[in-house]
Design a protein around this motif. Sequence first.
Motif, PDB file in Angstrom:
ATOM      1  N   ASN A  28       0.824  -1.214   0.000  1.00  0.00           N
ATOM      2  CA  ASN A  28       0.000   0.000   0.000  1.00  0.00           C
ATOM      3  C   ASN A  28       0.856   1.261   0.000  1.00  0.00           C
ATOM      4  N   GLU A  29       1.957   1.247   0.754  1.00  0.00           N
ATOM      5  CA  GLU A  29       2.838   2.413   0.769  1.00  0.00           C
ATOM      6  C   GLU A  29       3.478   2.634  -0.590  1.00  0.00           C
ATOM      7  N   CYS A  30       3.920   1.570  -1.226  1.00  0.00           N
ATOM      8  CA  CYS A  30       4.553   1.700  -2.540  1.00  0.00           C
ATOM      9  C   CYS A  30       3.545   2.195  -3.578  1.00  0.00           C
ATOM     10  N   PHE A  31       2.306   1.764  -3.451  1.00  0.00           N
ATOM     11  CA  PHE A  31       1.268   2.237  -4.366  1.00  0.00           C
ATOM     12  C   PHE A  31       0.999   3.728  -4.156  1.00  0.00           C
ATOM     13  N   VAL A  32       0.854   4.135  -2.895  1.00  0.00           N
ATOM     14  CA  VAL A  32       0.555   5.545  -2.607  1.00  0.00           C
ATOM     15  C   VAL A  32       1.733   6.438  -3.003  1.00  0.00           C
ATOM     16  N   SER A  33       2.950   6.078  -2.588  1.00  0.00           N
ATOM     17  CA  SER A  33       4.115   6.911  -2.881  1.00  0.00           C
ATOM     18  C   SER A  33       4.367   7.015  -4.379  1.00  0.00           C
ATOM     19  N   SER A  34       4.232   5.907  -5.094  1.00  0.00           N
ATOM     20  CA  SER A  34       4.475   5.946  -6.540  1.00  0.00           C
ATOM     21  C   SER A  34       3.348   6.668  -7.278  1.00  0.00           C
ATOM     22  N   SER A  35       2.118   6.605  -6.750  1.00  0.00           N
ATOM     23  CA  SER A  35       1.005   7.340  -7.349  1.00  0.00           C
ATOM     24  C   SER A  35       1.244   8.840  -7.252  1.00  0.00           C
ATOM     25  N   VAL A  36       1.670   9.300  -6.070  1.00  0.00           N
ATOM     26  CA  VAL A  36       1.985  10.718  -5.880  1.00  0.00           C
ATOM     27  C   VAL A  36       3.158  11.112  -6.780  1.00  0.00           C
ATOM     28  N   ALA A  37       4.197  10.285  -6.790  1.00  0.00           N
ATOM     29  CA  ALA A  37       5.388  10.596  -7.590  1.00  0.00           C
ATOM     30  C   ALA A  37       5.070  10.673  -9.076  1.00  0.00           C
ATOM     31  N   TYR A  38       4.257   9.741  -9.556  1.00  0.00           N
ATOM     32  CA  TYR A  38       3.985   9.694 -10.995  1.00  0.00           C
ATOM     33  C   TYR A  38       2.991  10.771 -11.417  1.00  0.00           C
ATOM     34  N   HIS A  39       1.851  10.839 -10.736  1.00  0.00           N
ATOM     35  CA  HIS A  39       0.781  11.731 -11.178  1.00  0.00           C
ATOM     36  C   HIS A  39       1.025  13.194 -10.809  1.00  0.00           C
ATOM     37  N   LEU A  41       4.213  14.595  -9.368  1.00  0.00           N
ATOM     38  CA  LEU A  41       5.556  15.108  -9.608  1.00  0.00           C
ATOM     39  C   LEU A  41       6.010  14.921 -11.051  1.00  0.00           C
ATOM     40  N   TYR A  42       5.679  13.796 -11.652  1.00  0.00           N
ATOM     41  CA  TYR A  42       6.120  13.533 -13.015  1.00  0.00           C
ATOM     42  C   TYR A  42       5.156  14.103 -14.048  1.00  0.00           C
ATOM     43  N   LYS A  43       3.878  13.826 -13.894  1.00  0.00           N
ATOM     44  CA  LYS A  43       2.874  14.288 -14.859  1.00  0.00           C
ATOM     45  C   LYS A  43       2.434  15.728 -14.590  1.00  0.00           C
ATOM     46  N   LYS A  44       2.823  16.257 -13.409  1.00  0.00           N
ATOM     47  CA  LYS A  44       2.500  17.644 -13.037  1.00  0.00           C
ATOM     48  C   LYS A  44       0.994  17.903 -12.956  1.00  0.00           C
ATOM     49  N   GLY A  45       0.261  16.872 -12.591  1.00  0.00           N
ATOM     50  CA  GLY A  45      -1.176  17.022 -12.444  1.00  0.00           C
ATOM     51  C   GLY A  45      -1.591  16.747 -11.013  1.00  0.00           C
ATOM     52  N   GLY A  46      -2.830  17.018 -10.697  1.00  0.00           N
ATOM     53  CA  GLY A  46      -3.334  16.684  -9.381  1.00  0.00           C
ATOM     54  C   GLY A  46      -3.552  15.185  -9.275  1.00  0.00           C
ATOM     55  N   LEU A  47      -3.406  14.659  -8.080  1.00  0.00           N
ATOM     56  CA  LEU A  47      -3.646  13.234  -7.876  1.00  0.00           C
ATOM     57  C   LEU A  47      -5.147  13.001  -7.755  1.00  0.00           C
ATOM     58  N   VAL A  48      -5.745  12.508  -8.817  1.00  0.00           N
ATOM     59  CA  VAL A  48      -7.179  12.250  -8.810  1.00  0.00           C
ATOM     60  C   VAL A  48      -7.466  10.963  -8.069  1.00  0.00           C
ATOM     61  N   MET A  49      -8.722  10.747  -7.763  1.00  0.00           N
ATOM     62  CA  MET A  49      -9.129   9.517  -7.108  1.00  0.00           C
ATOM     63  C   MET A  49      -8.865   8.344  -8.049  1.00  0.00           C
ATOM     64  N   LEU A  50      -7.993   7.436  -7.615  1.00  0.00           N
ATOM     65  CA  LEU A  50      -7.637   6.312  -8.465  1.00  0.00           C
ATOM     66  C   LEU A  50      -8.648   5.178  -8.297  1.00  0.00           C
ATOM     67  N   PRO A  51      -9.010   4.514  -9.374  1.00  0.00           N
ATOM     68  CA  PRO A  51      -9.990   3.432  -9.280  1.00  0.00           C
ATOM     69  C   PRO A  51      -9.424   2.224  -8.551  1.00  0.00           C
ATOM     70  N   ASP A  70      11.113   1.191 -10.375  1.00  0.00           N
ATOM     71  CA  ASP A  70      10.189   0.267 -11.047  1.00  0.00           C
ATOM     72  C   ASP A  70       8.739   0.550 -10.701  1.00  0.00           C
ATOM     73  N   TYR A  71       8.490   1.099  -9.506  1.00  0.00           N
ATOM     74  CA  TYR A  71       7.118   1.393  -9.107  1.00  0.00           C
ATOM     75  C   TYR A  71       6.484   2.451 -10.005  1.00  0.00           C
ATOM     76  N   LEU A  72       7.285   3.420 -10.450  1.00  0.00           N
ATOM     77  CA  LEU A  72       6.741   4.433 -11.354  1.00  0.00           C
ATOM     78  C   LEU A  72       6.521   3.871 -12.750  1.00  0.00           C
ATOM     79  N   LEU A 108      12.152  10.862  -8.125  1.00  0.00           N
ATOM     80  CA  LEU A 108      10.785  11.296  -7.837  1.00  0.00           C
ATOM     81  C   LEU A 108      10.113  10.376  -6.826  1.00  0.00           C
ATOM     82  N   PHE A 109      10.379   9.081  -6.940  1.00  0.00           N
ATOM     83  CA  PHE A 109       9.793   8.124  -5.995  1.00  0.00           C
ATOM     84  C   PHE A 109      10.255   8.434  -4.575  1.00  0.00           C
ATOM     85  N   TYR A 110      11.549   8.651  -4.398  1.00  0.00           N
ATOM     86  CA  TYR A 110      12.059   8.936  -3.060  1.00  0.00           C
ATOM     87  C   TYR A 110      11.667  10.332  -2.586  1.00  0.00           C
ATOM     88  N   GLN A 111      11.493  11.256  -3.512  1.00  0.00           N
ATOM     89  CA  GLN A 111      10.998  12.591  -3.131  1.00  0.00           C
ATOM     90  C   GLN A 111       9.590  12.497  -2.557  1.00  0.00           C
TER      91      GLN A 111
END
Length: 255
Positions: A28-39, A41-51, A70-72, A108-111
């Motif tokens: 769960n932590e890897c999912f949350v951290s990588s979701s924040v990092a990808y959406h 920090l990387y995509k520069k968008g807001g983190l929307v509610m993920l399905p 790899d998580y990203l 980005l993942f570690y950030q």
Amino acid sequence: MSTAHDISIDRSTLLVLDFDGVICDSINECFVSSSVAYHELYKKGGLVMLPVAAISAFTVHRPFVRRGEDYLFIQEIIEKGITIRNQESFDRYCGHEGEEKKSLFKALFYQARTALLEDEREYWMGLNPVFSHMQGPLRSAIRSPGFYILSTKREDFIRDICMHWGLSPRPGCVIDSGKERKLSIVSSLLDGLKMKRAVFIDDQIDHLRENEDGRIRPCLASWGYIQKTWLASGFRVIAKQEIAGICASLDPGDA
């Protein structure tokens, strides 16, 4: 039921455990951290509610992970709707993206992970529970001079998680593998400590392959983020009910 009778642990043996998937249930932590990092920090968008399907897809791809970046890549694979069925396909996809992107994804993942730990510490810790069947065995083993944690996760994160759950690793027993092969690190440990053998338990099968050191017994944790086919790969599989006996065989040290 499997027994640990063929696993030899004495004062000349090291017990080396991976962290994520062997000690810590960090999905769960890897999912949350990588979701924040990808959406964010990387995509520069807001983190929307993920399905709900996103966490399910993330879990399916989790066995292919070797390192933080790899998580990203998993997040990107999910977003693009790409079908990845095996380790080779996953490695090919990540490799095709180049080293620069790998380095960016890792940073980005570690950030994101660091920010969550600093800003939402209790929430972040709650996403990193120690597996219930590991809590008792670890309390008796973690202060042993023969016990080591070897992970691609940063040492400070591991120590914070352990301390949160009432575990106190002794100095020097938590090792961040970096880009070095884990089996090579275990060999170096044996040489440096002048120990005769090591039992090494991981849930990523590639960390166990191509073992050229006869002193090391590579074992697969049955409870980690594994693919079922790995259970028939020929490696010694450690069942949940065995780990307590294995840990109890260690020299207790100053526990």
